[in-house]
Design a protein around this motif. Structure first.
Motif, short mmCIF file in Angstrom:
data_model
loop_
_atom_site.label_atom_id
_atom_site.label_comp_id
_atom_site.label_asym_id
_atom_site.label_seq_id
_atom_site.Cartn_x
_atom_site.Cartn_y
_atom_site.Cartn_z
N MET A 1 0.84 -1.20 0.00
CA MET A 1 0.00 0.00 0.00
C MET A 1 0.87 1.25 0.00
N ILE A 2 0.45 2.24 -0.76
CA ILE A 2 1.11 3.54 -0.80
C ILE A 2 0.30 4.52 0.04
N THR A 3 0.98 5.23 0.94
CA THR A 3 0.32 6.25 1.75
C THR A 3 0.98 7.59 1.49
N LEU A 4 0.17 8.56 1.07
CA LEU A 4 0.66 9.91 0.82
C LEU A 4 0.22 10.82 1.96
N HIS A 5 1.17 11.50 2.58
CA HIS A 5 0.88 12.53 3.58
C HIS A 5 0.83 13.86 2.85
N HIS A 6 -0.31 14.53 2.96
CA HIS A 6 -0.67 15.59 2.02
C HIS A 6 -1.24 16.80 2.74
N VAL A 7 -0.82 17.99 2.32
CA VAL A 7 -1.47 19.25 2.69
C VAL A 7 -2.09 19.81 1.43
N PRO A 8 -3.41 20.02 1.39
CA PRO A 8 -4.04 20.52 0.17
C PRO A 8 -3.40 21.82 -0.33
N GLN A 9 -3.24 21.89 -1.64
CA GLN A 9 -2.69 23.05 -2.35
C GLN A 9 -1.19 23.25 -2.10
N SER A 10 -0.53 22.30 -1.52
CA SER A 10 0.91 22.39 -1.33
C SER A 10 1.62 21.55 -2.39
N ARG A 11 2.96 21.43 -2.29
CA ARG A 11 3.72 20.62 -3.24
C ARG A 11 3.23 19.17 -3.29
N SER A 12 2.66 18.68 -2.20
CA SER A 12 2.21 17.29 -2.20
C SER A 12 1.09 17.06 -3.20
N MET A 13 0.45 18.13 -3.66
CA MET A 13 -0.61 18.00 -4.66
C MET A 13 -0.08 17.38 -5.94
N ARG A 14 1.19 17.65 -6.30
CA ARG A 14 1.72 17.09 -7.55
C ARG A 14 1.84 15.57 -7.45
N VAL A 15 2.15 15.07 -6.26
CA VAL A 15 2.26 13.62 -6.07
C VAL A 15 0.87 12.99 -6.07
N LEU A 16 -0.10 13.66 -5.46
CA LEU A 16 -1.48 13.17 -5.49
C LEU A 16 -2.00 13.12 -6.92
N TRP A 17 -1.76 14.16 -7.68
CA TRP A 17 -2.16 14.20 -9.09
C TRP A 17 -1.54 13.04 -9.86
N LEU A 18 -0.25 12.81 -9.65
CA LEU A 18 0.43 11.71 -10.32
C LEU A 18 -0.16 10.37 -9.92
N LEU A 19 -0.40 10.16 -8.63
CA LEU A 19 -1.00 8.89 -8.19
C LEU A 19 -2.36 8.67 -8.83
N ASN A 20 -3.13 9.73 -8.98
CA ASN A 20 -4.42 9.61 -9.66
C ASN A 20 -4.24 9.13 -11.11
N GLU A 21 -3.21 9.64 -11.77
CA GLU A 21 -2.96 9.25 -13.16
C GLU A 21 -2.46 7.80 -13.25
N LEU A 22 -1.76 7.35 -12.24
CA LEU A 22 -1.17 6.02 -12.28
C LEU A 22 -2.18 4.91 -12.00
N ASP A 23 -3.36 5.28 -11.55
CA ASP A 23 -4.36 4.28 -11.15
C ASP A 23 -3.79 3.32 -10.11
N ALA A 24 -2.93 3.84 -9.25
CA ALA A 24 -2.32 3.03 -8.21
C ALA A 24 -3.26 2.93 -7.00
N GLU A 25 -3.09 1.88 -6.24
CA GLU A 25 -3.82 1.76 -4.99
C GLU A 25 -3.08 2.58 -3.93
#
Length: 222
Positions: A1-25
């Motif tokens: 399992m991949i867990t992303l620790h994220h603050v909305p509208q911060s740099r972590s948004m780019r990783v969230l966007w990428l994970l969405n594109e990857l169709d990863a769990e």
């Protein structure tokens, strides 16, 4: 399992966007942008107390550019990375990491406009300089997108990639401080990116936490 620790509208948004594109769990743990990022527990994930932090099968990562490279290598079938030997490899690396140049100017302006609560603590000179530096970054993107290459809809010759995700997210942050009015090709490129469902799914949820309360923060005395 991949867990992303994220603050909305911060740099972590780019990783969230990428994970969405990857169709990863994966799962997302949202954090407020406050002192909790300096807690001993969070510092075990990200020693500088910053997001993103990524947990993958017991291993931890804490630099977004490294995450992007690793995730594209882990899911090569999605075609968002460019492997060594690919004609776009050099450009892909350049633009993936150029996102951090853009983000650093946005981070300074975020501090000036949002984190410093008293006008006396803010610097009009820094605000104006950093907004102009963002425009210099836009000019670099504009020049790339204006290159006379057939079907230059994205940053790379071969089409959409994680480079567009990284720079696109950086421009998403930057647009809170510098407008795209004078950069028509960049504006059209950004509009194409924001139509993607993966981008929409990376935005703050309605009523959820967000870093920016305004759509635009004008430079002091503008």
């Amino acid at each position: 399992m991949i867990t992303l620790h994220h603050v909305p509208q911060s740099r972590s948004m780019r990783v969230l966007w990428l994970l969405n594109e990857l169709d990863a769990e994966f799962r997302v743990v949202e954090h407020p942008f406050d002192r909790s990022l300096r807690s001993p527990e969070f510092l075990t994930l990200s020693p500088a107390g910053r997001v993103p932090a990524l947990e993958i099968e017991g291993e931890r990562m804490f630099e977004s550019g490294a995450m992007v490279e690793y995730l594209c290598e882990r899911f090569p079938e999605r075609g968002l990375g460019r492997a060594p030997g690919d004609m776009d490899r050099m450009a892909w690396l350049v633009w993936v990491h150029f996102a951090e140049t853009v983000s650093q100017h946005s981070a300074t302006l975020t501090q000036q406009h949002i984190m410093l609560y008293e006008d006396s603590m803010r610097s009009p000179l820094i605000m104006r300089l950093e907004a102009k530096r963002l425009e210099k970054c836009y000019a670099a993107i504009e020049a790339r997108l204006s290159t006379p290459v057939e079907n230059r809809d994205y940053l790379l010759t071969a089409g959409y990639s994680a480079a567009d995700i990284c720079v696109g997210q950086a421009v998403y942050m930057a647009r809170h401080f510098a407008k795209l009015d004078d950069f028509p090709e960049t504006a059209k490129w950004f509009a194409r990116l924001t139509e993607r469902q993966s981008f929409q799914d990376a935005l703050p949820q309605p009523g959820g936490m967000r870093l920016y309360e305004q759509d635009f923060y004008p430079a002091w005395a503008d």
